[in-house]
Structures are given as structure tokens and as C-alpha cells.
Design an enzyme around this catalytic site. Sequence first.
Site, short mmCIF file in Angstrom:
data_model
loop_
_atom_site.label_atom_id
_atom_site.label_comp_id
_atom_site.label_asym_id
_atom_site.label_seq_id
_atom_site.Cartn_x
_atom_site.Cartn_y
_atom_site.Cartn_z
N THR A 17 49.57 36.13 40.70
CA THR A 17 48.43 37.14 41.83
C THR A 17 47.57 36.15 41.78
O THR A 17 47.24 35.92 43.23
CB THR A 17 48.59 38.67 41.98
OG1 THR A 17 48.17 38.90 40.56
CG2 THR A 17 49.84 39.89 41.41
N SER A 112 39.51 35.25 35.99
CA SER A 112 39.19 36.58 36.74
C SER A 112 37.70 37.50 35.22
O SER A 112 37.31 37.03 34.85
CB SER A 112 39.28 37.66 37.47
OG SER A 112 38.86 38.64 38.04
N HIS A 113 38.92 38.71 35.27
CA HIS A 113 38.13 39.46 34.47
C HIS A 113 38.43 39.54 32.97
O HIS A 113 38.21 40.28 32.17
CB HIS A 113 38.15 41.58 34.71
CG HIS A 113 39.38 41.57 34.99
ND1 HIS A 113 40.09 40.94 35.96
CD2 HIS A 113 40.72 42.42 34.55
CE1 HIS A 113 41.55 40.72 35.80
NE2 HIS A 113 41.49 42.13 35.28
N ASP A 276 31.84 40.16 37.66
CA ASP A 276 33.05 40.09 36.84
C ASP A 276 32.79 38.51 36.00
O ASP A 276 31.84 38.43 36.60
CB ASP A 276 34.55 41.08 36.87
CG ASP A 276 34.78 39.80 38.29
OD1 ASP A 276 34.28 39.73 39.66
OD2 ASP A 276 35.93 39.50 38.08
N ASP A 278 34.38 35.90 36.77
CA ASP A 278 34.36 35.46 38.10
C ASP A 278 33.49 35.12 39.87
O ASP A 278 33.37 34.68 40.25
CB ASP A 278 35.99 34.58 38.42
CG ASP A 278 36.70 36.09 39.27
OD1 ASP A 278 36.40 36.86 39.02
OD2 ASP A 278 37.63 35.21 39.94
N ASP A 280 34.23 38.59 41.48
CA ASP A 280 34.90 38.47 42.43
C ASP A 280 34.91 40.69 42.92
O ASP A 280 35.25 41.39 43.11
CB ASP A 280 36.45 38.29 43.12
CG ASP A 280 36.68 37.95 41.52
OD1 ASP A 280 36.51 39.04 40.79
OD2 ASP A 280 38.29 37.95 42.64
N ARG A 281 34.34 40.87 41.03
CA ARG A 281 34.20 42.69 41.24
C ARG A 281 32.84 43.01 41.09
O ARG A 281 32.24 42.28 41.16
CB ARG A 281 35.93 42.90 40.28
CG ARG A 281 36.96 42.50 40.19
CD ARG A 281 37.73 42.48 38.41
NE ARG A 281 39.27 42.03 39.16
CZ ARG A 281 40.57 43.14 38.66
NH1 ARG A 281 40.47 44.09 37.95
NH2 ARG A 281 41.26 42.64 38.76
N THR A 343 49.07 44.28 46.08
CA THR A 343 48.02 43.99 45.20
C THR A 343 48.07 42.29 45.78
O THR A 343 49.54 42.04 45.35
CB THR A 343 48.40 44.56 43.85
OG1 THR A 343 48.22 46.18 43.86
CG2 THR A 343 47.29 44.19 43.48
N LYS A 375 37.60 38.20 47.43
CA LYS A 375 37.40 39.72 47.00
C LYS A 375 35.72 38.95 46.01
O LYS A 375 35.50 38.07 46.22
CB LYS A 375 37.90 40.89 46.23
CG LYS A 375 38.36 39.96 44.87
CD LYS A 375 38.54 40.77 44.23
CE LYS A 375 39.80 40.73 43.21
NZ LYS A 375 41.30 40.10 43.53
N ARG A 495 49.98 49.70 34.52
CA ARG A 495 49.31 50.56 35.40
C ARG A 495 49.85 51.72 36.16
O ARG A 495 50.77 52.18 36.66
CB ARG A 495 48.52 49.92 36.50
CG ARG A 495 47.67 48.42 35.97
CD ARG A 495 46.30 48.03 36.90
NE ARG A 495 45.83 46.45 36.24
CZ ARG A 495 45.34 46.80 35.72
NH1 ARG A 495 45.32 47.45 34.67
NH2 ARG A 495 44.96 44.61 35.91
#
Length: 542
Positions: A17, A112-113, A276, A278, A280-281, A343, A375, A495
Site C-alpha cells: 500500500t 514511514s513509521h 513519524d 517520514d 505523514d502521521r 486503507t 497524509k 489489526r
Amino acid sequence: MIKEIATTPYADQRPGTSGLRKKVPVFQQRHYVENFVQSIFDSLDGFAGQTLVVGGDGRYYNREAIQTILKIASANGFGRAVVGKGGILSTPAVSALIRSLKAFGGVVLSASHNPGGPDGDFGVKYNVANGGPAPEKVTEAIYQRTKTITSFKIVEAADVDIDTFGATQLGDMRVEIVDSVENYAALMQTLFDFDRIRDAFRSGFAMRFDAMSAVTGPYAHAILEGMLGAAPGSVLNGAPLPDFGGHHPDPNLVHAKHLYDLAMSPAAPDLCAASDGDGDRNLIIGRGRFVTPSDSLAILAANAHLAPGYRSGIAGVARSMPTSGAADRVAEKLGVALYETPTGWKFFGNLLDAGLVTICGEESAGTGSNHVREKDGLWAVLLWLDILAARKQSVDAIVRDHWATYGRNYYSRHDYEEVDSDGAHALIKTLRDRLPALKGRSFGALHVKEADDFAYHDPVDGSDSLNQGLRVMFEDGARIVYRLSGTGTAGATLRVYIERYEADPAKQFGETQQALADLIALSREIAEIERFTKRRAPSVIT
């Protein structure tokens, strides 16, 4: 000089994703990066002489990968590459730069995170001309090319100096090294009332923003402390580090517990926030009040009109399916459409491009708007600051007012991380097969109204996305959702999302896990989580 070098395919280069994510040693394999980048370019048409934006979150292997990407881009005919100084560009900043430059696309280097470092995670993602992640038809074409690739083209040249502003030539391609923050900061000034926020800081408003030794540090220092006048020291861990200083750069209540503890202490500032790896969060915690990402989306949508960039109102709201229904009631009251998508931020892109929505969000701490096609963590923090400055209320007061108006969605996500992949997939298959038999069943006071596998029909391009998450929905509006995450690099992450709506103001201030206790127990029972994952409890609860 351009060389064409023979190579052989790797079997594990299907993008998820958020692009291709693997451990650093995987990317360090011979020709691994080259194969994937060449496969990206082989899947695109019409970029000869065009502009490519390149940047990442500064994690380990970022700098080396950028050099490879630039040399392959030049060999394949791009006319210009724009790179953030030091290779640093947050994911939303890449999106903003693509859009402002009218670039052909961009390559984002991030996981990312996920943790960084020599044994940590790395990622490569392609963003298209609207600034958003490549749609599924593009990522699928890239994957198919990775399976048949036999060679890649690359310029033989010295590495580009990415630490000095200015332009240089790499073969026939011009490479420009630009300020990582400048373009993004200018965009934020068009959206928010910087004077109003600055006045709030002058009047004693205090905050702490933890950049988690990741990419948003330079942006936060420049905008929060520099342009808005937050007190020196308001930004924590502001220098991007290849291993994020040993931190896990995920802004949740586990990895940013120190912020939560500060916000709940007598020394709490007015706002604690984080972003985070990168950028985006986001994490939002007021003095004495944690704001769930789902509630944050709803509150931002309800109050966006207070910010200059959204003063004329919003066209609509979009949320990912696992995100709570809190935003739905805001959209209903505003008289705008609400879109429920799978998602993955790429699903919002068509809605944003078509002007159908203005605000988007996911329960995984991602919120954003039509200013970019990603985001945007710092954008969310700035919108909260503008709302707080306009309303002159605390975070807690704003949350309480929101619940009184719209009701509260008790909501929690239980993650079972790095479980055996075979077991996780067997759980999903077994539960999917059981869904038809669940409809109409009762489990104590809980009565199943519907049970399905979420599918999405894109109202803009007509595409269909199937098998996007298993939903068990109850007559009282509660629900349980199960899905496997596509953002990890080891094993599988299950999840489980648990939600219950509470309209009665007298019952809106309970503890979340207690309010959801019966649903939590049932979520484990229905899916036989312990049997399939060998885990008695989740790794992370948020």
C-alpha cells in the site's frame, strides 16, 4: 556515459500500500534497488525531458539509494531532478513539490513509521503527477516488470553533491538541490492564520512537538519555533538521524509514551504532538486529553472552516473503512458527502482530484486535505493550533464539546505484530469462510446484523477493490474489523479494530478498553486469534 547492465529478477518486489518495503540488507543486495527503480521507469510513458522529485526521510541507506535513482533517471531520459538538501524531504513535502513544480512524478525513500538503522526497514515508493502514491494499476505494472527485467540503464558518473544548494549536470539531466522546507512552509502559510497562532504563543500558549529524530525536525524547527514563535526547546528530537536515534518513529501511545506522560502531568503544556519517520502521521494530546486519530479527523473536519484555507467550507470527507464513524456524523451535519475507502492513501487521490472531498483521514494517525495528495502530520498539528487559537479553548474542552454535539465513538485498535504469516492468512481465510454464518447470530447482548468482506467501488474511475477487510457489524452500531497490514517487513501484522457508538453524554467519559470489553473478548473468540497467531494478547493497543 550510459551503460546497460544485465540483471536477473527478484521474486519479492511487489509494492504494498505504500511502495516496496524491506529490511535494509534486502535493499543492499546486488542490483536490488536498480531492478526496482528501472521497473518503475519501464512502467511509465512520456517522461523524456520531464522533472522528477527525489527525497526521503533520512533513514539508513537513504543517501546511497538517491545516488542510484538519480543515475538511472538520467540514463532513462528525465531532464531534471529536484532533490531535497541532504536527501531530506518529508513525504507530504515531496507531494507539495511535485504539485508546485508540475513535475512528472517523484520517488520517496521511506518506510514511514517503521524503525531505521542498518538492520531496520527501508522503502521506495513512486508518486504520480498529482503528488499522490501510484494507483494500483501502476504498482501492478511495476511488479509485473520486476518479474521479467533483464537489464537496467545507468549513467556512469561521480556521485552528486546533495549537501550543497545549486544545480549540476548528471549526464543529460540537470540536478537541483533545494531547501527541504521552503516550498512546504510557503504552502502552510496559505492555509493557516500564522498571525493568530503567533499571538497565541506570545500570550503564553505552550507546546511540545516530538519529531522523533526523523524527517519533520527541520520543518518543525523552521515553522513552529522560527515562523510561529514557539519557545525554543518546543521541538524535541529535531535532528533527523539514520536510525532515528534508536527510537521507533511511530507516534502512538507506546512509542511516544513520554509525551502522553507529560500531557497528563502537572507540568503539561497546552498541546503535545508528534509526527513519524517520514512526516505523514500525527499524534495529538492536549493537557489531560488524548485525541484518538479517528476523533481528530472528525474534529478537524468540523472546525476546518476556522482556518483561512478552508473558510469557504469543505466539499466532503473521506475516511478509510477501519477508521471510526465519528467523521460520518460531522459530514451529515455539514450536509456534505462521506466516502468510506479501503486503507491506503492512494484511494483518496481520485476523490481529491475530482473535488469530491477536502479532508481525509485514517485511524492509523494519518490526516490530510486537498493541499497535497499524501497524509500530512505537521499540517494536522498546524490545523489544531489554528483551531485552538481561534476558539480559545483547551483541547479537552473542544473534545468534550464535540462529543456533546455528535456523540462519542469508543474505538481501539489491537495489533498482533510479526506473527507467523501462514497463521495470520489462515485466520483471515477461515473467518472469511465463516462470515455468512455469523449474520443473525447472537453473542450475549450482541446481535450480528451484517458480516462481510469490504469491497470498494471507486466513484471516479470505476475501479473495484475487493477483500479490503472483514467486518462484523452489530445491531446497536458496534463493529469489529479484521485486516492484515501491508506496512510491515517481517511476518504479518493482524489489526483488529473495535468500535462502539455512545450518544448518551452521561456515558461518554468511560475508559475505552472497559467500554469495549465485551467486544474485545468477542473479537478474539470469533476469529480464534490465539489459535492462529499463538498470541494471547496484542503487541500494541491504541
